[in-house]
Write an enzyme that holds these catalytic residues in place. Structure first.
Site, mmCIF file in Angstrom:
data_model
loop_
_atom_site.group_PDB
_atom_site.id
_atom_site.type_symbol
_atom_site.label_atom_id
_atom_site.label_comp_id
_atom_site.label_asym_id
_atom_site.label_seq_id
_atom_site.Cartn_x
_atom_site.Cartn_y
_atom_site.Cartn_z
ATOM 1 C CE1 TYR A 81 -3.983 2.119 0.670
ATOM 2 C CE2 TYR A 81 -2.652 3.142 2.378
ATOM 3 C CZ TYR A 81 -3.780 3.131 1.581
ATOM 4 O OH TYR A 81 -4.710 4.154 1.693
ATOM 5 C CE LYS A 106 -3.644 4.871 -1.582
ATOM 6 N NZ LYS A 106 -4.691 5.379 -2.479
HETATM 7 P P1 NAP Z 1 -13.431 2.345 0.872
HETATM 8 O O1 NAP Z 1 -14.526 2.856 1.736
HETATM 9 O O2 NAP Z 1 -12.853 0.997 1.143
HETATM 10 O O3 NAP Z 1 -13.953 2.379 -0.668
HETATM 11 C C1 NAP Z 1 -13.124 1.940 -1.693
HETATM 12 C C2 NAP Z 1 -13.726 2.335 -3.023
HETATM 13 O O4 NAP Z 1 -12.843 1.912 -4.073
HETATM 14 C C3 NAP Z 1 -15.071 1.663 -3.291
HETATM 15 O O5 NAP Z 1 -15.890 2.575 -3.976
HETATM 16 C C4 NAP Z 1 -14.705 0.494 -4.195
HETATM 17 O O6 NAP Z 1 -15.756 0.091 -5.051
HETATM 18 C C5 NAP Z 1 -13.590 1.122 -5.007
HETATM 19 N N1 NAP Z 1 -12.716 0.138 -5.637
HETATM 20 C C6 NAP Z 1 -11.935 -0.794 -5.014
HETATM 21 N N2 NAP Z 1 -11.297 -1.536 -5.940
HETATM 22 C C7 NAP Z 1 -11.656 -1.062 -7.160
HETATM 23 C C8 NAP Z 1 -11.352 -1.425 -8.490
HETATM 24 N N3 NAP Z 1 -10.518 -2.426 -8.782
HETATM 25 N N4 NAP Z 1 -11.933 -0.718 -9.505
HETATM 26 C C9 NAP Z 1 -12.789 0.300 -9.233
HETATM 27 N N5 NAP Z 1 -13.120 0.677 -7.990
HETATM 28 C C10 NAP Z 1 -12.568 0.004 -6.969
HETATM 29 O O7 NAP Z 1 -12.196 3.341 0.809
HETATM 30 P P2 NAP Z 1 -11.995 4.807 1.435
HETATM 31 O O8 NAP Z 1 -11.566 4.656 2.834
HETATM 32 O O9 NAP Z 1 -13.131 5.681 1.077
HETATM 33 O O10 NAP Z 1 -10.681 5.240 0.615
HETATM 34 C C11 NAP Z 1 -10.751 5.923 -0.609
HETATM 35 C C12 NAP Z 1 -9.335 6.273 -1.030
HETATM 36 O O11 NAP Z 1 -8.701 7.040 -0.016
HETATM 37 C C13 NAP Z 1 -8.433 5.052 -1.273
HETATM 38 O O12 NAP Z 1 -7.575 5.290 -2.353
HETATM 39 C C14 NAP Z 1 -7.645 4.967 0.017
HETATM 40 O O13 NAP Z 1 -6.412 4.325 -0.163
HETATM 41 C C15 NAP Z 1 -7.484 6.433 0.354
HETATM 42 N N6 NAP Z 1 -7.222 6.684 1.774
HETATM 43 C C16 NAP Z 1 -8.125 6.325 2.728
HETATM 44 C C17 NAP Z 1 -7.835 6.580 4.064
HETATM 45 C C18 NAP Z 1 -8.782 6.222 5.177
HETATM 46 O O14 NAP Z 1 -8.400 6.402 6.341
HETATM 47 N N7 NAP Z 1 -9.980 5.755 4.899
HETATM 48 C C19 NAP Z 1 -6.625 7.172 4.407
HETATM 49 C C20 NAP Z 1 -5.728 7.526 3.410
HETATM 50 C C21 NAP Z 1 -6.040 7.280 2.094
HETATM 51 P P3 NAP Z 1 -16.783 -1.110 -4.627
HETATM 52 O O15 NAP Z 1 -17.735 -0.528 -3.597
HETATM 53 O O16 NAP Z 1 -17.477 -1.455 -5.899
HETATM 54 O O17 NAP Z 1 -15.945 -2.214 -4.053
#
Ligand code: NAP
Length: 246
Positions: A154, A158
């Site tokens: 990861y 990133k």
């Molecule tokens: P999340 O709730 O797990 O949602 C992930 C999203 O990505 C879902 O809409 C999922 O679609 C989609 N996805 C996963 N694999 C995919 C693929 N192969 N093709 C198309 N769509 C795909 O994630 P989140 O926490 O909102 O995070 C969003 C972004 O922010 C990510 O890049 C994550 O790394 C980054 N981020 C998050 C955090 C945190 O604390 N949450 C911190 C730093 C960075 P489905 O619903 O169809 O599976």
């Protein structure tokens, strides 16, 4: 209504941060392509935008599949017009210590988080270059800056996204296209729901602002970077973490 003449594509729009980003663009007049692994997953977000009086359509695509991404952007072009703002937000984790990490876990995380952004960006920039206006916004992570035990795949994906962002800024600046990254800290979504309670408490304790972030904290920064107020900002990474990494 800052975005009423813009088509916006948001990957990972079904849940968490991506859903909030899509809703905010919808509320400010954009035509929003809500993308998730299936159109069915993205549908509740596009429906919510339409029910609130906005314009949106749901699409399904695995962003790591080059042919599927090409087809997706051709379809969005036909349905809504050329994409002016692309938010690469889709992402996943496959956490484990390196000695236990198999090739599949490494490849999947790199394929979705990093190669996915390459594929969608490549498909989206033709229209932006033609229009001589565009915004590319990549959702990276503080883990890409700091590293993290158990998250080598990861963190690499990133950190790679940050290098990709800087390269796009240099490659596309002369065409009126900016490219920036946002590095969220711990944000309350499905991704962080899996964390043990003790770790959440530790994170809150180490955060000067005294809480986890919300998807709205990230969406606000995305909309700023997509707006004309950010016209002279490119190649940057904005840490939005409540001060956790200070
Ligand atoms: P999340 O709730 O797990 O949602 C992930 C999203 O990505 C879902 O809409 C999922 O679609 C989609 N996805 C996963 N694999 C995919 C693929 N192969 N093709 C198309 N769509 C795909 O994630 P989140 O926490 O909102 O995070 C969003 C972004 O922010 C990510 O890049 C994550 O790394 C980054 N981020 C998050 C955090 C945190 O604390 N949450 C911190 C730093 C960075 P489905 O619903 O169809 O599976």
């Amino acid at each position: 209504m800052r975005f009423s003449d813009r088509v916006v594509a948001v990957t990972g729009a079904s849940r968490g941060i991506g859903r909030e980003i899509a809703l905010r663009f919808g509320a400010e007049g954009a035509q929003v392509a809500c993308i998730a692994t299936s159109a069915r997953n993205a549908e509740p977000t596009s429906q919510a935008i339409v029910e609130a009086g906005g314009r949106a359509q749901a699409y399904g695509c695995d962003v790591s599949n080059g042919e599927a991404v090409e087809r997706l952007f051709a379809q969005i072009g036909e349905d809504l017009g050329g994409v002016a703002i692309l938010v690469n937000n889709a992402g996943l984790t496959r956490d484990t210590l390196l000695l236990r990490m198999d090739e599949e876990a490494w490849d999947r995380v790199l394929d979705v988080n990093l190669k996915g952004a390459f594929l969608t960006t490549k498909a989206a920039i033709k229209a932006m270059m033609k229009a001589r206006w565009g915004r590319l916004i990549n959702i990276t992570s503080i883990i890409g800056l700091t590293g993290q035990a158990g998250q080598a795949n990861y963190a690499a994906s990133k950190a790679g996204l940050i290098g990709f962002t800087k390269s796009m800024a240099k490659e596309l600046g002369s065409r009126g296209v900016t490219c920036n990254s946002i590095a969220p800290g711990f944000i309350e979504t499905d991704m962080t729901d899996a964390l043990p309670e003790t770790m959440r408490e530790e994170v809150v304790k180490g955060t000067p602002l005294g809480r986890l972030g919300t998807p709205a904290d990230i969406a606000g920064t995305v909309l700023f970077l997509a707006s004309d107020d950010a016209a002279f900002i490119t190649g940057q990474t904005f840490v939005v973490d409540g001060g956790l990494t200070l």
